[in-house]
Motif scaffolding. Structure first.
Motif, PDB file in Angstrom:
ATOM      1  N   TRP A   1       0.821  -1.231   0.100  1.00  0.00           N
ATOM      2  CA  TRP A   1       0.072   0.012   0.046  1.00  0.00           C
ATOM      3  C   TRP A   1       1.038   1.444   0.038  1.00  0.00           C
ATOM      4  CZ3 TRP A   1       0.264   2.608   4.860  1.00  0.00           C
ATOM      5  CH2 TRP A   1       0.855   2.057   5.945  1.00  0.00           C
ATOM      6  N   GLY A   2       2.009   1.054  -0.649  1.00  0.00           N
ATOM      7  CA  GLY A   2       2.837   2.526  -0.736  1.00  0.00           C
ATOM      8  C   GLY A   2       3.107   3.066   0.598  1.00  0.00           C
ATOM      9  N   GLU A   3       3.633   2.405   1.612  1.00  0.00           N
ATOM     10  CA  GLU A   3       3.551   2.836   2.936  1.00  0.00           C
ATOM     11  C   GLU A   3       4.016   4.328   2.868  1.00  0.00           C
ATOM     12  OE1 GLU A   3       4.570   0.181   5.909  1.00  0.00           O
ATOM     13  OE2 GLU A   3       4.221   1.832   7.489  1.00  0.00           O
ATOM     14  N   GLU A   4       5.146   4.523   2.353  1.00  0.00           N
ATOM     15  CA  GLU A   4       5.831   5.643   2.299  1.00  0.00           C
ATOM     16  C   GLU A   4       5.307   6.860   1.656  1.00  0.00           C
ATOM     17  OE1 GLU A   4      10.244   7.432   0.966  1.00  0.00           O
ATOM     18  OE2 GLU A   4      10.188   5.314   1.281  1.00  0.00           O
ATOM     19  N   ALA A   5       4.573   6.702   0.505  1.00  0.00           N
ATOM     20  CA  ALA A   5       3.781   7.579  -0.369  1.00  0.00           C
ATOM     21  C   ALA A   5       2.575   8.110   0.654  1.00  0.00           C
ATOM     22  CB  ALA A   5       3.361   6.872  -1.509  1.00  0.00           C
ATOM     23  N   VAL A   6       1.864   7.011   1.104  1.00  0.00           N
ATOM     24  CA  VAL A   6       0.906   7.467   2.174  1.00  0.00           C
ATOM     25  C   VAL A   6       1.317   8.576   3.167  1.00  0.00           C
ATOM     26  CG1 VAL A   6      -0.859   6.635   3.693  1.00  0.00           C
ATOM     27  CG2 VAL A   6      -0.739   5.391   1.223  1.00  0.00           C
ATOM     28  N   ALA A   7       2.251   7.933   3.691  1.00  0.00           N
ATOM     29  CA  ALA A   7       2.908   8.723   4.999  1.00  0.00           C
ATOM     30  C   ALA A   7       3.275  10.116   4.463  1.00  0.00           C
ATOM     31  CB  ALA A   7       3.927   7.994   5.639  1.00  0.00           C
ATOM     32  N   ARG A   8       3.712  10.097   3.436  1.00  0.00           N
ATOM     33  CA  ARG A   8       4.155  11.523   3.042  1.00  0.00           C
ATOM     34  C   ARG A   8       3.063  12.396   2.720  1.00  0.00           C
ATOM     35  NH1 ARG A   8       8.716  12.657  -1.784  1.00  0.00           N
ATOM     36  NH2 ARG A   8      10.169  11.894  -0.418  1.00  0.00           N
ATOM     37  N   LEU A   9       1.981  11.851   2.059  1.00  0.00           N
ATOM     38  CA  LEU A   9       0.708  12.555   1.631  1.00  0.00           C
ATOM     39  C   LEU A   9       0.165  12.902   3.000  1.00  0.00           C
ATOM     40  CD1 LEU A   9      -0.951  13.189  -0.743  1.00  0.00           C
ATOM     41  CD2 LEU A   9      -2.297  11.660  -0.432  1.00  0.00           C
ATOM     42  N   SER A  10      -0.083  12.129   3.947  1.00  0.00           N
ATOM     43  CA  SER A  10      -0.672  12.446   5.191  1.00  0.00           C
ATOM     44  C   SER A  10       0.059  13.586   5.800  1.00  0.00           C
ATOM     45  CB  SER A  10      -0.913  11.258   5.961  1.00  0.00           C
ATOM     46  OG  SER A  10       0.004  11.252   7.107  1.00  0.00           O
ATOM     47  N   ALA A  11       1.424  13.360   5.447  1.00  0.00           N
ATOM     48  CA  ALA A  11       2.289  14.420   6.445  1.00  0.00           C
ATOM     49  C   ALA A  11       1.983  16.045   5.556  1.00  0.00           C
ATOM     50  CB  ALA A  11       3.823  14.249   6.169  1.00  0.00           C
ATOM     51  N   ILE A  12       2.107  15.790   4.191  1.00  0.00           N
ATOM     52  CA  ILE A  12       1.551  17.114   3.707  1.00  0.00           C
ATOM     53  C   ILE A  12       0.258  17.666   4.055  1.00  0.00           C
ATOM     54  CG2 ILE A  12       1.003  17.931   1.244  1.00  0.00           C
ATOM     55  CD1 ILE A  12       2.590  16.428  -0.022  1.00  0.00           C
TER      56      ILE A  12
END
Ligand SMILES: Nc1ncnc2c1ncn2[C@@H]1O[C@H](COP(=O)(O)OP(=O)(O)OP(=O)(O)O)[C@@H](O)[C@H]1O
Ligand SMILES: Nc1ncnc2c1ncn2[C@@H]1O[C@H](COP(=O)(O)OP(=O)(O)OP(=O)(O)O)[C@@H](O)[C@H]1O
Ligand SMILES: [Mg+2]
Ligand SMILES: [Mg+2]
Lengths: 231, 300, 300, 231
Positions: free
Chosen positions: B157-168
Motif C-alpha cells: 500500500w505504498g506505505e511511504e507515499a501514504v505517510a508522505r501525503l498525510s504529512a503534507i
C-alpha cells in the motif's frame, strides 16, 4: 428640597474644597450662591446632582439621600434637575435644537411633541432663529442661552444655574434673570451661582456666600442687598 | 409610544453620528471590511486545500496480492469481501492484466516481457480507499487484516507515499489552522480597538448625555446600532471584494488547478453561504465590539 | 540652543501624550504588532514554501538514453559535456546498473530479469537539473538539445510530472503573493486608519497649538516621533511573538517537514534579518502613517 | 497697530456677521469692545489673529496685511499676539504650567528659562499653587486666569482678551484688570471684549460698541463712562 448636613468634599490629595456645609433650601425658593473664584460653588452644585460624591455628610435632594444613591438611580434623579453648566457642555456635532431636545429624548418624549416644546423654549431665550445651527457657530452668549434652554425644557423641579449670565450683555442678563424668576414663580426651586453683584442687589433674594469652602454668610434678600450697596 | 420615541431617538442619534463624523465610521467600516475579506480569503483557501487533499488522496491505492493460480471464482469472492470491508471500489487484476500494465509502464522491458512463456505475475485486487480511511494508521490496519485472509499472499500500500501525503495534509491543515487563528485573532482585536478608538473620540458626548439624565441604555443603544450597521456594511463590502477577486483571479486559478488534479477542483471562493457568514460575522463583530467598547466608557 | 529646546519640547510632548492617553497609544501599538506579526508569518510561510519547492524540485531528473553498446569512453565524454551544459550533476548509468535498479524497484520481476542472458537495457546519463532551469520550457529545450547529440537515442524527463510540479509551484507562489499582498495592504490601511483615529481623538490639541502660534512642524514632530516609537515597539513585539510562535510550533513543524522532504527543511521563522525588517518596517509604517494622518488634520 | 478698512465677514449661507468695519487702534492703546451677545465681538478678534478670514476689506496688523497673509506666516504673526479665548481652549491633558509654557515652547525657549517665566506669570494671576494641576480640575475662574497667563507669558505686543473676567468675582476682576492696565502701560496694545458695564465706567478707556455687526459708537473713555452712568 435640598438639605445638606455637615458635608465635606475633598479631591484625593488636595485640601478639602468644601468644609462642613450645612444648608437647607425650601421647595420653591430662589437662592443665590456667591463667593470668590475657587470658593467651591460649582463643586457644591455638582454634589447636588451627583456629578461628584461627597467625602462626608448627608445630602437630601427631594427627600432622597443622594450620598447613598445607587448608580442606576442617578439618571432618574437628574431628569428632575435642570443644570446650566459653567462650561456649557453642548454636543458639538448636534444642532441647537437637538442639543435642547436631548433633555426630552432621554425621557422618551416623542419627537414631534418635543420639537414644539424645544422651539418654544428657544424662543424664550431669544434663539429661535439659531435652531438649526451647530453650537460651534454660536457666540459665547448664545451658547449660554442654549444651555439654559436645555436645562429648562423639561420643566425640572430644581434648576441649578452656574454663572448663567457670565457671557451675557446687561440687557440679555435681565431677560434671562426674569426668565429664571418666572420659572421660580411657577414652582421650580432655583439655585444660581454667580459673581455678579449687580444681580444680587437687583433681585434681592436669599444669598449664600462661600469662601474657601466655608459658608461665611447666609442672608435673606433685603439684608444681602443692603450689604452689597454698602460695600 | 415612549419606547417608539426612544427607538426613533436612538436611530436619529445613530444617523447624526454617522453624518457628522463620517470619518470615524469610514475607518471602522474599512477595518471591518479588511478583516472580513481576509477571513473570507482564509476560508476560501482552506476549502481549496481540503479539496486539493481530497483529490490527491484519490491516488492512494492498496494492492492485495493473491496466491498464484487462485481460481477466478475465489478471487472474485475475495474481491467482493474486500470491497465490502473497505467501502470503496475493489478491482480484480488478473495476471494477464498485470503483465500488460507492466509492459505499458516500462516500455524498455516490453520486448523482454512478451517473450516470456510463463506469466510470473500473481493475480491481485486493487482497492480504492475512501477518504476517511486514508491515514497511515487505518491503511496499516487494513493491510494487516487483509493479509490474514485465506488466498492472500501479500498486501502492498505504498506505505511511504501514504505517510508522505498525510504529512503534507497535516502541514497544510496545521498551516491553515494557524493562519485562520491569526486572522481571526487579528480581526477581533483590531475591530475592537478601532471601535474603542471611535468611541474614545466621542467620550465627551457620552459624558454630556449622562449629565442630562440619560440611562446607560440610552447611551449604549446608538453605539451598538452603529456597530451593527458598520459590521453589516463591512460584511457586504468584503463579499463584494471577494466577488471581484474571484472574478479576476478565479479563472486563472481554476485553470491551474484543473491541470493539477484530474477531477478539476472548482475554487468556489464566494458561496452564498460564505456571504451569509460574512454578514453575520460582521454584524456580530460590530455588535460585540461596540458593546464592549461603550461599556468601558460607561464604567469610567 | 533653540533647536535643542524644540527637540526637548517635542520629546516632552510625545512623552506626555503617551502618559496621558496610554489607551490610544496602546491600540496603535497593538495594531502595528498584529500587522507586523502577520506580515512576519507570511514571510516565514513564503520562505517555507520556497524551500519546500526547492527540495521537491530536487526530484526532477532528466534521463538521456545512449546508443546500445556505446563505448564507456564516449559515454563518459557525453556525460561530461552534459554536465557542463546543464550545470548540475550528471551520472552515468551503465546497462548493468540499470538492470540492478530495475530489479530493486520491481521485486516481482527480479527473478525473471536475472535469468536473462542478454541485458536489453541501454546505458544512460541522469541529469540533476539546477533550480533555475526546472521549468517545463527550460527542460523541453534541454531535452531537444541533448537529443541532437551524437550517441543519444532518446531523452526522458517526466514531462507530466515536471509540469505538475511547476503548476503546484505556481499555485503556491501565486497564493503566497496574493496572501502577502492582502496582508500588506491590510497592514498599511489599518495602521494608517488607527493612527488617523488616534490623531482625530486629539484634533483639539492640534487646533489649540496652532492658535498659540505653533508652526506645522512643531505640531507634527511629536506625532511623528510617536508614530516612530509605536512602530519600533510594534516591530519588537511582533518579533517577540514570532519567537514565541516558532519556539512553540517550530519543533513540531520541523519534525513534519523532515519527514516530508529528504533534505530536512529548517523552518527558520525568525532570522535576525527578519527582526531587522520588522523593526524597520514598523518604524516606516509608524512614521508614514502618522505623517499622513497629521497632515490631514493640519490642512483642515 | 491695527487698521481695518471696510471689513465684512459673513459665514457661508448666513447673513453677514460684520458689516463695513473701519477701525484704527494705535500702538499702546487700551480699547474696550462691547455690544450685545452675538454682535460680532469675538468674530472681530478672530479676524485680527487670522482664526477667520475676512470676506471683504483690508486688515493691517502691525503694518502687515493679514487679509493676504500666507498660511505659513500665520504662526509667526500669532506669536506676537496674546489671546484670551472666551472658551479658554486649554489642553485638557497638560498641567497648568505646561499649558502656559506652550506659548514659550512654540518659540523654542529653553525649558528652564520658560519655567521661571511661567511661574512668575502664574503668580501674577494668583495661581502659583495650581501649577501642577490639570485644567479640568480648576474652577471656571481659575481656568480663565490660566488662559490669561498663557496669553501674557511671552510678552506679546498685542493682547486680545475676549471676556477675560466673565467668570471672575469682583475682587479678582479688579486684580486682573489692573494686570491688563499694567501690561498696557509697559507698551502692549490691549483689546478687551466685554459686557461688563462696571468695567467700562471704572476704567474710562476708549470704547467701541458693536451692534449686529456694525460699529455704532466709538468714544473716548470719559465720554463713554459718562454715557454708561447716564444709562
Ligand atoms: N476634579 C477636581 N479635582 C481637584 N480639584 C478640583 C476639582 N474640581 C475643582 N477643584 C478645585 O476645587 C476648588 C473649587 O472649585 P469650584 O469649581 O467649586 O469653584 P467655584 O466656586 O465654582 O469657582 P469659579 O467661580 O471660579 O467657577 C478649586 O480650587 C478647584 O481647583
Ligand atoms: N463659525 C460660525 N459660523 C456661522 N456663524 C457664526 C460662526 N461664528 C459665529 N457666528 C455667528 O456670528 C454672530 C456673532 O458671533 P460672535 O461670536 O462674534 O458674537 P459676540 O459678539 O462675541 O457674542 P458674545 O458676547 O455672546 O460672545 C453670532 O450670531 C454667531 O451665531
Ligand atoms: Mg464655578
Ligand atoms: Mg464672543
Amino acid at each position: 428640597m435640598i438639605e445638606m448636613f455637615h458635608v465635606y468634599k475633598a479631591y484625593p490629595g488636595d485640601p478639602p474644597v468644601l468644609t462642613d456645609i450645612n444648608l437647607r433650601v425650601e421647595k420653591g425658593e430662589f437662592l443665590f450662591l456667591t463667593g470668590p473664584s475657587g470658593a467651591g460653588k460649582t463643586t457644591l452644585l455638582k454634589l447636588i446632582f451627583c456629578a461628584e460624591e461627597a467625602t462626608r455628610g448627608q445630602i437630601l435632594v427631594g427627600g432622597r439621600n443622594v450620598a447613598r444613591i445607587r448608580e442606576s438611580a442617578i439618571p432618574f434623579l437628574r431628569r428632575n434637575i435642570g443644570v446650566v453648566f459653567q462650561d456649557f457642555k453642548l454636543l458639538p456635532h448636534r444642532t441647537v435644537e437637538d442639543n435642547v431636545a436631548l433633555a426630552l429624548d432621554v425621557l422618551g418624549v416623542p419627537r414631534l411633541q418635543a420639537r414644539e416644546r424645544v422651539r418654544g423654549m428657544l424662543k424664550r431665550v431669544g434663539l429661535e432663529h439659531k435652531a438649526d445651527v451647530l453650537p460651534l457657530k454660536l457666540s459665547g452668549g448664545e451658547q449660554q442661552r442654549v444651555v439654559l434652554a436645555r436645562a429648562l425644557v423639561n420643566e425640572p423641579t430644581l434648576l441649578l444655574a452656574d454663572e448663567p449670565t457670565g457671557n451675557l450683555d446687561p440687557v440679555r442678563t435681565l431677560e434671562i434673570m426674569d426668565l429664571l424668576r418666572d420659572v421660580n414663580v411657577r414652582g421650580t426651586t432655583v439655585l444660581v451661582a454667580t459673581h455678579d453683584s449687580t444681580l444680587l442687589s437687583r433681585y434681592q433674594k436669599r444669598t449664600v456666600r462661600l469662601e474657601a469652602g466655608h459658608i461665611v454668610s447666609d442672608e435673606d434678600g433685603v439684608k444681602a442687598a443692603r450689604r452689597m450697596v454698602g460695600a | 409610544m415612549s419606547a417608539l420615541a426612544k427607538a426613533a431617538s436612538a436611530w436619529r442619534s445613530t444617523a447624526e453620528g454617522v453624518r457628522h463624523a463620517p470619518f470615524v465610521h469610514a475607518i471602522a467600516v474599512v477595518t471591518l471590511t479588511i478583516a472580513l475579506f481576509t477571513a473570507g480569503l482564509a476560508r476560501g483557501a482552506d476549502a481549496l486545500i481540503q479539496s486539493l487533499l481530497a483529490s490527491l488522496g484519490g491516488e492512494v491505492r492498496v494492492t492485495v496480492y493473491l496466491e498464484e493460480g487462485l481460481p477466478e471464482e475465489d478471487a472474485e469472492t475475495l474481491r467482493r469481501g474486500l470491497e465490502q470491508r473497505v467501502g470503496g471500489a475493489a478491482t480484480l487484476v488478473t495476471p494477464t492484466d498485470a503483465l500488460e500494465r507492466l509492459g505499458r509502464e516500462l516500455p524498455e522491458v516490453r520486448g523482454l516481457l512478451v517473450s516470456l512463456e510463463d506469466n510470473p505475475l500473481p493475480p491481485s485486487v486493487e482497492l480504492a480507499v475512501p477518504e476517511g480511511r486514508r491515514t497511515p494508521e487505518a491503511l496499516r490496519a487494513l493491510a494487516m487484516e487483509a493479509r490474514r485472509l485465506p488466498g492472500v499472499t501479500d498486501v502492498e500500500w505504498g506505505e511511504e507515499a501514504v505517510a508522505r501525503l498525510s504529512a503534507i495534509a497535516r502541514v497544510l491543515r496545521l498551516g491553515g489552522a494557524v493562519a485562520f487563528a491569526v486572522v481571526l485573532l487579528a480581526t477581533v482585536t483590531i475591530v475592537a480597538a478601532t471601535l474603542q478608538l471611535s468611541i474614545y473620540a466621542r467620550r465627551e458626548e457620552i459624558e454630556i448625555q449622562k449629565l442630562v439624565g440619560a440611562t446607560d441604555r440610552f447611551v449604549r443603544v446608538p453605539f451598538v446600532l452603529e456597530g451593527l450597521l458598520q459590521g453589516l456594511l463591512g460584511g457586504a463590502l468584503a463579499s463584494a471584494g471577494l466577488l471581484a477577486f474571484s472574478r479576476s483571479a478565479g479563472p486563472h486559478l481554476a485553470q491551474l488547478l484543473a491541470f493539477l488534479v484530474e477531477g478539476g477542483v472548482a475554487p468556489a471562493l464566494l458561496t452564498p453561504r460564505l456571504v451569509m457568514e460574512l454578514l453575520l460575522g460582521g454584524a456580530l463583530l460590530g455588535l460585540m465590539g461596540s458593546l464592549l467598547a461603550v461599556r468601558r466608557f460607561l464604567r469610567a
